[in-house]
Write a protein that holds these residues in place. Structure first.
Motif, PDB file in Angstrom:
ATOM      1  N   PHE A   1      12.162   8.451   6.588  1.00 31.58           N
ATOM      2  CA  PHE A   1      11.033   9.371   6.534  1.00 31.58           C
ATOM      3  C   PHE A   1      11.477  10.815   6.754  1.00 31.58           C
ATOM      4  CE2 PHE A   1       7.622  11.474   9.152  1.00 31.58           C
ATOM      5  CZ  PHE A   1       6.744  11.719   8.113  1.00 31.58           C
ATOM      6  N   VAL A   2      10.976  11.702   5.897  1.00 32.78           N
ATOM      7  CA  VAL A   2      11.264  13.136   6.001  1.00 32.78           C
ATOM      8  C   VAL A   2       9.951  13.851   6.300  1.00 32.78           C
ATOM      9  CG1 VAL A   2      12.173  15.181   4.831  1.00 32.78           C
ATOM     10  CG2 VAL A   2      13.145  12.909   4.337  1.00 32.78           C
ATOM     11  N   PRO A   3       9.737  14.260   7.567  1.00 34.61           N
ATOM     12  CA  PRO A   3       8.456  14.853   7.946  1.00 34.61           C
ATOM     13  C   PRO A   3       8.050  16.060   7.100  1.00 34.61           C
ATOM     14  CG  PRO A   3       9.762  14.334   9.887  1.00 34.61           C
ATOM     15  CD  PRO A   3      10.650  14.136   8.702  1.00 34.61           C
ATOM     16  N   SER A   4       9.003  16.850   6.697  1.00 34.36           N
ATOM     17  CA  SER A   4       8.675  18.069   5.955  1.00 34.36           C
ATOM     18  C   SER A   4       8.342  17.812   4.487  1.00 34.36           C
ATOM     19  CB  SER A   4       9.846  19.048   6.042  1.00 34.36           C
ATOM     20  OG  SER A   4      11.019  18.472   5.465  1.00 34.36           O
ATOM     21  N   ALA A   5       8.632  16.612   4.009  1.00 40.02           N
ATOM     22  CA  ALA A   5       8.437  16.345   2.586  1.00 40.02           C
ATOM     23  C   ALA A   5       7.514  15.166   2.301  1.00 40.02           C
ATOM     24  CB  ALA A   5       9.799  16.109   1.920  1.00 40.02           C
ATOM     25  N   ASP A   6       7.480  14.195   3.177  1.00 43.60           N
ATOM     26  CA  ASP A   6       6.736  12.967   2.898  1.00 43.60           C
ATOM     27  C   ASP A   6       5.289  13.027   3.373  1.00 43.60           C
ATOM     28  OD1 ASP A   6       8.997  11.816   1.757  1.00 43.60           O
ATOM     29  OD2 ASP A   6       9.646  10.909   3.637  1.00 43.60           O
ATOM     30  N   ARG A   7       4.466  12.301   2.666  1.00 39.01           N
ATOM     31  CA  ARG A   7       3.053  12.193   3.008  1.00 39.01           C
ATOM     32  C   ARG A   7       2.879  11.279   4.214  1.00 39.01           C
ATOM     33  NH1 ARG A   7      -0.869   8.979  -0.043  1.00 39.01           N
ATOM     34  NH2 ARG A   7       1.008   8.292  -1.147  1.00 39.01           N
ATOM     35  N   VAL A   8       1.882  11.588   5.065  1.00 42.20           N
ATOM     36  CA  VAL A   8       1.587  10.788   6.250  1.00 42.20           C
ATOM     37  C   VAL A   8       0.246  10.089   6.048  1.00 42.20           C
ATOM     38  CG1 VAL A   8       1.179  10.798   8.738  1.00 42.20           C
ATOM     39  CG2 VAL A   8       2.897  12.334   7.736  1.00 42.20           C
ATOM     40  N   ALA A   9       0.189   8.813   6.364  1.00 41.30           N
ATOM     41  CA  ALA A   9      -1.051   8.043   6.213  1.00 41.30           C
ATOM     42  C   ALA A   9      -2.109   8.532   7.190  1.00 41.30           C
ATOM     43  CB  ALA A   9      -0.774   6.558   6.437  1.00 41.30           C
ATOM     44  N   ALA A  10      -3.364   8.369   6.816  1.00 41.34           N
ATOM     45  CA  ALA A  10      -4.482   8.814   7.649  1.00 41.34           C
ATOM     46  C   ALA A  10      -4.891   7.761   8.660  1.00 41.34           C
ATOM     47  CB  ALA A  10      -5.670   9.174   6.758  1.00 41.34           C
ATOM     48  N   TYR A  11      -4.058   6.773   8.909  1.00 42.81           N
ATOM     49  CA  TYR A  11      -4.385   5.693   9.839  1.00 42.81           C
ATOM     50  C   TYR A  11      -3.113   5.241  10.532  1.00 42.81           C
ATOM     51  CZ  TYR A  11      -2.809   3.170   5.677  1.00 42.81           C
ATOM     52  OH  TYR A  11      -2.086   2.749   4.587  1.00 42.81           O
ATOM     53  N   GLY A  12      -3.303   4.424  11.575  1.00 40.32           N
ATOM     54  CA  GLY A  12      -2.165   3.924  12.332  1.00 40.32           C
ATOM     55  C   GLY A  12      -2.118   2.413  12.357  1.00 40.32           C
ATOM     56  N   ILE A  13      -1.426   1.879  13.367  1.00 40.72           N
ATOM     57  CA  ILE A  13      -1.211   0.438  13.486  1.00 40.72           C
ATOM     58  C   ILE A  13      -2.533  -0.319  13.631  1.00 40.72           C
ATOM     59  CG2 ILE A  13      -0.185  -1.373  14.903  1.00 40.72           C
ATOM     60  CD1 ILE A  13       1.852   0.161  13.303  1.00 40.72           C
ATOM     61  N   GLY A  14      -3.443   0.213  14.444  1.00 42.18           N
ATOM     62  CA  GLY A  14      -4.707  -0.479  14.696  1.00 42.18           C
ATOM     63  C   GLY A  14      -5.494  -0.737  13.426  1.00 42.18           C
ATOM     64  N   ALA A  15      -5.510   0.243  12.511  1.00 43.02           N
ATOM     65  CA  ALA A  15      -6.256   0.077  11.260  1.00 43.02           C
ATOM     66  C   ALA A  15      -5.634  -0.986  10.380  1.00 43.02           C
ATOM     67  CB  ALA A  15      -6.323   1.411  10.520  1.00 43.02           C
TER      68      ALA A  15
ATOM     69  N   SER B   1       0.866  -1.180   0.000  1.00 42.31           N
ATOM     70  CA  SER B   1       0.000   0.000   0.000  1.00 42.31           C
ATOM     71  C   SER B   1       0.899   1.225   0.000  1.00 42.31           C
ATOM     72  CB  SER B   1      -0.933   0.002   1.217  1.00 42.31           C
ATOM     73  OG  SER B   1      -0.173   0.029   2.417  1.00 42.31           O
ATOM     74  N   ASN B   2       0.420   2.282  -0.627  1.00 43.32           N
ATOM     75  CA  ASN B   2       1.222   3.487  -0.784  1.00 43.32           C
ATOM     76  C   ASN B   2       0.424   4.696  -0.324  1.00 43.32           C
ATOM     77  OD1 ASN B   2       3.337   5.173  -1.500  1.00 43.32           O
ATOM     78  ND2 ASN B   2       2.788   5.234  -3.672  1.00 43.32           N
ATOM     79  N   ASP B   3      -0.011   4.644   0.924  1.00 44.76           N
ATOM     80  CA  ASP B   3      -0.866   5.696   1.477  1.00 44.76           C
ATOM     81  C   ASP B   3      -0.100   6.702   2.311  1.00 44.76           C
ATOM     82  OD1 ASP B   3      -3.092   4.501   0.310  1.00 44.76           O
ATOM     83  OD2 ASP B   3      -3.433   3.214   2.046  1.00 44.76           O
ATOM     84  N   GLY B   4       1.214   6.543   2.409  1.00 44.31           N
ATOM     85  CA  GLY B   4       2.009   7.473   3.192  1.00 44.31           C
ATOM     86  C   GLY B   4       2.627   6.803   4.413  1.00 44.31           C
ATOM     87  N   HIS B   5       3.375   7.567   5.161  1.00 38.45           N
ATOM     88  CA  HIS B   5       4.077   7.078   6.348  1.00 38.45           C
ATOM     89  C   HIS B   5       3.076   6.735   7.456  1.00 38.45           C
ATOM     90  CE1 HIS B   5       7.607   6.790   8.996  1.00 38.45           C
ATOM     91  NE2 HIS B   5       6.879   7.389   9.919  1.00 38.45           N
ATOM     92  N   VAL B   6       3.142   5.498   7.951  1.00 43.90           N
ATOM     93  CA  VAL B   6       2.229   5.055   9.011  1.00 43.90           C
ATOM     94  C   VAL B   6       2.873   5.339  10.365  1.00 43.90           C
ATOM     95  CG1 VAL B   6       1.020   3.103  10.042  1.00 43.90           C
ATOM     96  CG2 VAL B   6       1.253   3.257   7.546  1.00 43.90           C
ATOM     97  N   ASN B   7       2.249   6.206  11.119  1.00 42.80           N
ATOM     98  CA  ASN B   7       2.760   6.546  12.449  1.00 42.80           C
ATOM     99  C   ASN B   7       2.491   5.394  13.400  1.00 42.80           C
ATOM    100  OD1 ASN B   7       3.076   7.738  15.099  1.00 42.80           O
ATOM    101  ND2 ASN B   7       3.022   9.743  14.083  1.00 42.80           N
ATOM    102  N   ASP B   8       3.514   4.956  14.127  1.00 44.44           N
ATOM    103  CA  ASP B   8       3.352   3.812  15.036  1.00 44.44           C
ATOM    104  C   ASP B   8       3.235   4.230  16.504  1.00 44.44           C
ATOM    105  OD1 ASP B   8       5.918   4.628  15.584  1.00 44.44           O
ATOM    106  OD2 ASP B   8       6.882   2.713  15.122  1.00 44.44           O
TER     107      ASP B   8
END
Length: 323
Positions: A254-268, A131-138
């Motif tokens: 991961f580059v916070p200022s440039a990369d996309r962040v996913a709209a979900y986390g580990i639970g999803a 999946s390519n939805d962005g960086h998944v915050n853990d």
């Protein structure tokens, strides 16, 4: 005395015939012995049209890769060691169709155990997708209540099972965890296993692994029978240590200022409710092969808007046609 003279003398003595009568008898020849019946020449096993022969030809037509393989366009690498073999997406499509599933599934390939033909009862496999939805915050990994998540998944499973029945398919419901979810922060790998019941024979094992990357998640879904849990667990643990993202694609890149962040986390990721910005749910296509120990692997449903799509192989489905 010749053989003919001996025979004539024997006839005179035994039958009391006149020597002149015997001498007048023309020489006779006996009929040649009947030729022994011949059987058809043995048929070349590779040309037989039995299910076993066709399955063997199909297995022989697959182009396996071994050693270290690249997955995706510079996405990741897997060291297969001596335990596994890899099939690229095109070969994977052939196998999934041979297992009775619709054409067109999008995958990154298939990993199968070495020495086990894909059409055998002992076969199991790992389908690779991403999946390519962005960086998944853990950040939520330590705070999740997996018992609550399981109950929600069971409710969703019952709804999906009802839809299967309406489609004329057998039910498929979630029984519980075969292995509770775990997240390894050091490697950024999430893994868990589910026990599924189709109501037809042994329960299904779905062993899932999610490898978190910079903006993508590499998804490994192994599906077998529950009786193979111990073996699959051990093999998947070994595989987990051999999967890595390429440089620049890793979670720590991961580059916070440039990369996309996913709209979900580990639970999803565990619940299977990965919600994209469009609000569409992404589900799993469970590929059930009736009458076999193998319940073929799972791949992400390609059609947008589908919550869950299921396909099964009928009891009398023929083996794969020759390529």
């Amino acid at each position: 005395m010749t053989q003919r003279t001996k025979s004539a003398a024997w006839l005179v003595l035994v039958l009391g015939l006149s020597p002149s009568l015997v001498a007048a008898q023309p020489a006779t020849t006996s009929d040649p012995p009947a030729a022994a019946p011949t059987s058809d020449p043995p048929q070349d096993p590779s040309q037989e049209d039995t299910p076993a022969a066709r399955a063997a030809r199909f297995e022989g037509s697959l182009r396996y890769q071994t050693g270290e393989v690249a997955v995706g366009a510079g996405l990741a690498r897997i060291d297969l060691g001596g335990d596994f073999r890899y099939l690229d997406p095109a070969q994977t499509g052939r196998v999934l169709e041979a297992w009775g599933n619709p054409a067109g599934a999008t995958t990154l390939g298939l990993v199968v155990p070495t020495g086990v033909p894909v059409m055998s009862d002992e076969a199991w496999a790992v389908v690779l997708t991403s999946s390519n939805d962005g960086h998944v915050n853990d950040d939520d990994a330590d705070d999740l209540n997996f018992d609550e998540i399981l109950e929600e998944m069971k409710r969703d499973s019952r709804t999906q099972s009802e839809r299967r029945v309406q489609m004329g398919l057998s039910p498929l419901t979630l029984v519980g965890w075969a292995e509770r979810p775990r997240y390894d922060r050091a490697t950024h790998i999430l893994y868990w296993a589910k026990d599924l019941d189709s109501g037809r024979g042994p329960h299904t094992l779905n062993y899932a692994m999610r490898v978190l990357g910079r903006t993508q998640v590499l998804e490994l879904n192994a599906v077998a029978s529950m009786g193979q849990l111990s073996m699959v667990r051990g093999r998947m643990e070994g595989l987990r240590q051999r999967v890595r993202f390429e440089q620049g694609r890793r979670y720590t890149d991961f580059v916070p200022s440039a990369d996309r962040v996913a709209a979900y986390g580990i639970g999803a990721l565990v619940a299977g409710k990965v919600i994209a910005k469009t609000g569409l749910l992404k589900g799993l296509l469970a590929l059930l092969i009736a009458g076999k120990k193998l319940v073929a692997a799972a791949v992400v449903a390609a059609a947008a808007g589908l919550r869950s799509v299921f396909s099964r192989r009928s009891n009398d489905a023929p083996p794969p046609a020759d390529p």
